[in-house]
Design a protein around this motif. Sequence first.
Motif, short mmCIF file in Angstrom:
data_model
loop_
_atom_site.label_atom_id
_atom_site.label_comp_id
_atom_site.label_asym_id
_atom_site.label_seq_id
_atom_site.Cartn_x
_atom_site.Cartn_y
_atom_site.Cartn_z
N UNK A 1 -4.32 6.75 -0.01
CA UNK A 1 -3.69 5.63 -0.71
C UNK A 1 -3.47 6.03 -2.17
N UNK A 2 -2.22 5.96 -2.61
CA UNK A 2 -1.89 6.27 -3.99
C UNK A 2 -2.06 5.05 -4.89
N UNK A 3 -1.68 3.88 -4.38
CA UNK A 3 -1.78 2.66 -5.17
C UNK A 3 -1.65 1.46 -4.26
N UNK A 4 -2.37 0.38 -4.61
CA UNK A 4 -2.24 -0.91 -3.93
C UNK A 4 -1.94 -1.96 -5.00
N UNK A 5 -0.93 -2.79 -4.77
CA UNK A 5 -0.61 -3.82 -5.75
C UNK A 5 0.54 -4.69 -5.29
N UNK A 6 0.83 -5.73 -6.06
CA UNK A 6 1.97 -6.57 -5.77
C UNK A 6 3.24 -5.76 -6.02
N UNK A 7 4.38 -6.19 -5.46
CA UNK A 7 5.63 -5.47 -5.74
C UNK A 7 5.89 -5.30 -7.24
N UNK A 8 5.61 -6.33 -8.01
CA UNK A 8 5.84 -6.25 -9.46
C UNK A 8 4.91 -5.23 -10.11
N UNK B 1 6.09 -1.72 -9.18
CA UNK B 1 7.34 -1.35 -9.83
C UNK B 1 7.18 -1.17 -11.34
N UNK B 2 6.51 -2.12 -11.96
CA UNK B 2 6.41 -2.09 -13.43
C UNK B 2 5.28 -1.22 -13.95
N UNK B 3 4.24 -1.03 -13.15
CA UNK B 3 3.08 -0.27 -13.62
C UNK B 3 2.62 0.74 -12.57
N UNK B 4 3.45 1.73 -12.27
CA UNK B 4 3.04 2.76 -11.29
C UNK B 4 1.79 3.49 -11.78
N UNK B 5 0.87 3.74 -10.86
CA UNK B 5 -0.41 4.35 -11.24
C UNK B 5 -0.38 5.86 -11.17
N UNK B 6 0.59 6.42 -10.42
CA UNK B 6 0.66 7.87 -10.27
C UNK B 6 2.11 8.33 -10.42
N UNK C 1 0.87 -1.18 0.00
CA UNK C 1 0.00 0.00 0.00
C UNK C 1 0.91 1.23 0.00
N UNK C 2 0.84 2.03 -1.05
CA UNK C 2 1.62 3.26 -1.12
C UNK C 2 0.76 4.42 -0.64
N UNK C 3 1.26 5.17 0.37
CA UNK C 3 0.49 6.27 0.93
C UNK C 3 1.19 7.60 0.74
#
Length: 346
Positions: free
Chosen positions: A218-225, A228-233, A211-213
Amino acid sequence: MSLSIENVTKKFNQTLALDHINVSIKDSEFIAILGPSGCGKTTLLRTIGGFIQPTSGTIRMDGVVCSDAKTMIPVEQRNLGMVFQSFALWPHMTVRQHVEFPMKSKRQRHISAQEKEKMVDYALKCTGLTALENRLPGELSGGQRQRVALARAIVGKPSVLLMDEPLSALDAELKISMRKEIQDIHKMTGATIVYVTHDQSEAMAMADRIIIMKDGKIEQIGTPKEIYCHPATRFVSTFVSKCNLIKGRWNGDYFQVLNEPIRYHDGEIAPVFHQEGLYPVRPEEIRLVTQGEGIPGVITNKQYNGREIHYSVQYGEDNFTVYTSANEEYEPGQNIKMVIERREAV
């Protein structure tokens, strides 16, 4: 134990620490909450643990409401363990006494003395502390003290294990070895882990999801991959392993580099980058050459890191970070071209 955080907001006077947080955490999942200082990650952890009551919203554990604006199940009645940043060890108590301490709580009174002893022995064994059980904290190294805090947190077999930057006080090499120990403990206990850190490498190495805050949101929630590979912001792209943002213009799935006759195609870049006219590229996705086509730049800094070299490259008003193998050496002041790899240039 599964956790459900539904529209949780927390205010301290006029300060909005958490802003409508929504996330579902599965049973036995390892979740890392990652973000800069002051982003709200520790407030969220303490709200989950019952140390802080939300201003609004609901926290459920296995479907049962444990926190909302009117309800607050006491911390000691929640089946959770907590590992603090400071270790929180008592100087007069031995390693074994620290691990035995949680077994004296009312929540554990139904367990026989013999079973409690077995649980303490198991926690000491899991954390490699059996041979050190009679030592005091002052006789232990930093890593050993951290393992005492872990053993104390897991001895009661909690369903949820909360960790608040537990490795921040350790040196770099010890942090890496402790990561593996925490992963091993997660596998052995099957507990749901919520792990707060500002260290992206910790989160990337250990978590099932991150969870990136930022600023209480919350900016984005996802697996590490995925992170890393598909940042949303834009924030996620630069906070999690520095991402270079190339300026230009999007035309559908094609990106035209500003003031250069170079185009790239990629249909997996998040919409926000299309809107802002940016193309995110990780440092290792750039190859440096001295001839041929590529984005022109000048080497401004060089840092040798053993297996790779980190370069700073000036292009116009922008400064790019580039990672190359150790056998690709360039010197500050040298003119080069930056070629984007793993992208389709057209």
